[in-house]
Design an enzyme around this catalytic site. Structure first.
Site, PDB file in Angstrom:
ATOM      1  N   GLU A 226       0.850  -1.211   0.000  1.00 20.15           N
ATOM      2  CA  GLU A 226       0.000   0.000   0.000  1.00 20.15           C
ATOM      3  C   GLU A 226       0.878   1.251   0.000  1.00 20.15           C
ATOM      4  O   GLU A 226       0.451   2.334  -0.395  1.00 20.15           O
ATOM      5  CB  GLU A 226      -0.921  -0.031   1.233  1.00 20.15           C
ATOM      6  CG  GLU A 226      -2.193   0.802   1.080  1.00 20.15           C
ATOM      7  CD  GLU A 226      -3.132   0.672   2.269  1.00 20.15           C
ATOM      8  OE1 GLU A 226      -2.779   0.033   3.279  1.00 20.15           O
ATOM      9  OE2 GLU A 226      -4.242   1.237   2.182  1.00 20.15           O
ATOM     10  N   ASP A 302     -13.156   0.517   2.883  1.00 17.07           N
ATOM     11  CA  ASP A 302     -13.805   1.254   3.972  1.00 17.07           C
ATOM     12  C   ASP A 302     -14.938   2.085   3.364  1.00 17.07           C
ATOM     13  O   ASP A 302     -14.750   3.265   3.036  1.00 17.07           O
ATOM     14  CB  ASP A 302     -12.788   2.186   4.640  1.00 17.07           C
ATOM     15  CG  ASP A 302     -11.616   1.419   5.245  1.00 17.07           C
ATOM     16  OD1 ASP A 302     -11.827   0.678   6.206  1.00 17.07           O
ATOM     17  OD2 ASP A 302     -10.491   1.557   4.731  1.00 17.07           O
TER      18      ASP A 302
HETATM   19  C1  6MZ Z   1      -4.502  -0.576   6.126  1.00 19.76           C
HETATM   20  C2  6MZ Z   1      -6.573  -0.376   7.092  1.00 19.76           C
HETATM   21  C3  6MZ Z   1      -7.042   0.364   5.978  1.00 19.76           C
HETATM   22  O1  6MZ Z   1     -10.374  -3.395  12.346  1.00 19.76           O
HETATM   23  O2  6MZ Z   1     -11.129  -1.455  13.710  1.00 19.76           O
HETATM   24  N1  6MZ Z   1      -7.581  -0.472   7.962  1.00 19.76           N
HETATM   25  N2  6MZ Z   1      -5.310  -0.841   7.159  1.00 19.76           N
HETATM   26  N3  6MZ Z   1      -4.869   0.134   5.057  1.00 19.76           N
HETATM   27  C4  6MZ Z   1      -6.117   0.630   4.940  1.00 19.76           C
HETATM   28  N4  6MZ Z   1      -6.408   1.383   3.824  1.00 19.76           N
HETATM   29  C5  6MZ Z   1      -7.095   2.595   3.841  1.00 19.76           C
HETATM   30  N5  6MZ Z   1      -8.334   0.660   6.191  1.00 19.76           N
HETATM   31  C6  6MZ Z   1      -8.657   0.133   7.405  1.00 19.76           C
HETATM   32  O3  6MZ Z   1     -11.315  -1.392  11.193  1.00 19.76           O
HETATM   33  C7  6MZ Z   1     -10.451  -0.287  11.074  1.00 19.76           C
HETATM   34  C8  6MZ Z   1      -9.014  -0.747  11.005  1.00 19.76           C
HETATM   35  O4  6MZ Z   1      -8.782  -1.433   9.772  1.00 19.76           O
HETATM   36  C9  6MZ Z   1      -7.477  -1.152   9.277  1.00 19.76           C
HETATM   37  C10 6MZ Z   1      -6.816  -0.229  10.290  1.00 19.76           C
HETATM   38  O5  6MZ Z   1      -6.071  -1.008  11.209  1.00 19.76           O
HETATM   39  C11 6MZ Z   1      -8.022   0.406  10.979  1.00 19.76           C
HETATM   40  O6  6MZ Z   1      -7.728   0.866  12.284  1.00 19.76           O
HETATM   41  P1  6MZ Z   1     -11.391  -2.318  12.498  1.00 19.76           P
HETATM   42  O7  6MZ Z   1     -12.795  -2.842  12.490  1.00 19.76           O
END
Ligand code: 6MZ
Length: 361
Positions: A226, A302
């Site tokens: 990423e 997301d």
């Molecule tokens: C990396 C990401 C992300 O787990 O708390 N997360 N990690 N790259 C991304 N691209 C934009 N988008 C989300 O959901 C939120 C968590 O998912 C990961 C990050 O650790 C974020 O805190 P949960 O449900």
């Protein structure tokens, strides 16, 4: 867009806390504002902002976690996120989330996950099939109507869970997550994800836990490339995960390895462009992978944070890469083969798509 909504879809890369409705986040922020925990006016514009750098995205997650990390809210957001995906005809969802501790309210990683399970059970507007070894393996599966996007029947969504390891975590914390996943297998937990701020942490920290996961039969998907990090990308590909997410900063050797091992890629178009991991859709690697017939699956990443939906991701792909309805249908259907579901579920999903073929022309 209407057609993309009615298309049955498979979502394999969605973070629970990234998929929350803005209206829910604002409501939660207002309550914490009234309690004096945060200043509502300071966070309102952060929640509603559309353009976000990768750094800003992870700051936003810190805020979201303040708003959501209690049992009642975790249950609520899980329920809402599943309802939202089902409402746009996602028929199979692999939802990922990072089990969290919050000592001040007695939350453990296990109790966090129990709240997620409660959220799954609380969904009442659609039928949720989530536990492979009891609920949906037997008679109930037969009795649930097949999700049919084009008529008024009650919708059905399969949900499986992936537990995420956050890159900020230690080896011990990562191992705790993997052990929890193993304990929760009967409840639909099927794999492990490595995610979190890609500029934080070291691959070697998580490797023992990921190896342990694999040895015990859990599927593994990794956020990979990423940000530019050539050594880590190579190490991750050498691990041969069952899928990778993003793959934005791959170099020639990385593409070779990815293709050699035939590792499916979770593609998050809007996320990649908003965070500037890819400068524009014109140069997105989707096109090369698609043309090479490499396994790929369109995902939201997301949906809340990036104001998108899986239907919108299909629409974006159609207009950016010139895909017609037939191609989009095939792309959506191919994703079945890259799920971590068992053969019975895969067959059900193929049937759902076959039924939809006739109506979507
Ligand atoms: C990396 C990401 C992300 O787990 O708390 N997360 N990690 N790259 C991304 N691209 C934009 N988008 C989300 O959901 C939120 C968590 O998912 C990961 C990050 O650790 C974020 O805190 P949960 O449900």
């Amino acid at each position: 867009m209407e057609w993309c909504v009615s298309l049955p879809k498979v979502e394999l890369h969605a973070h629970l806390n990234g998929s929350i409705r803005d209206s829910t986040l604002l409501e939660l922020a207002r309550v914490l504002g009234e309690k004096g925990v945060i200043v509502f006016s300071d966070v309102e514009h952060v929640i509603l902002k559309n353009d976000r750098s990768l750094t800003e995205v992870f700051k936003l997650f810190d805020l979201i976690h303040i708003l959501t990390t209690d049992h009642t809210t975790v249950k609520r957001i899980t329920q809402e996120v599943i309802e939202d995906f089902a409402s746009e005809n996602v028929v199979y969802l692999e939802l990922r989330t990072t089990p969290k501790r919050n000592d001040s309210i007695g939350m453990t990683k296990r109790s966090y996950m129990e709240a997620v399970m409660e959220g799954l059970r609380a969904v009442s507007t659609v039928d949720v099939a989530f536990a492979p070894h009891n609920v949906d393996a037997g008679s109930l599966r037969e009795s649930l109507p097949i999700n049919d996007a084009c008529d008024g029947k009650r919708k059905k969504i399969y949900v499986r869970l992936l537990l995420s390891i956050d890159r900020r975590e230690s080896t011990a914390a990562a191992m705790e997550t993997v052990k929890l996943a193993l304990e929760m297998r009967d409840l639909g937990v099927i794999g492990i994800d490595l995610s979190g701020n890609p500029v934080v942490g070291e691959w070697m920290t998580y490797l023992p836990a990921l190896e342990f996961a694999r040895e015990h039969g859990l599927y593994v998907t990794l956020h990979c490339g990423e940000v530019p990090n050539p050594k880590e990308i190579q190490a991750m590909l050498d691990f041969i995960p069952q899928r990778v997410g993003h793959a934005c900063y791959f170099e020639e050797d990385d593409w070779k390895k990815l293709k050699h091992y035939n590792i499916p890629v979770e593609i998050c178009l809007t996320s990649n462009v908003v965070t500037a991991s890819v400068s524009s859709l014109d140069v997105h690697h989707f096109a090369d992978l698609y043309n090479a017939k490499h396994p790929i699956v369109l995902c939201t990443d997301d949906a809340g944070v990036f104001s998108t939906s899986l239907s919108n991701e299909y629409k974006v792909a159609a207009s950016a890469f010139g895909l017609g309805k037939r191609e989009m249908f095939q792309l959506a259907k191919n994703a079945i083969e890259f799920t971590f579901a068992d053969d019975g579920v895969k067959q059900d999903l193929r049937n759902i798509f076959d039924l939809a073929t006739k109506k979507l022309d």
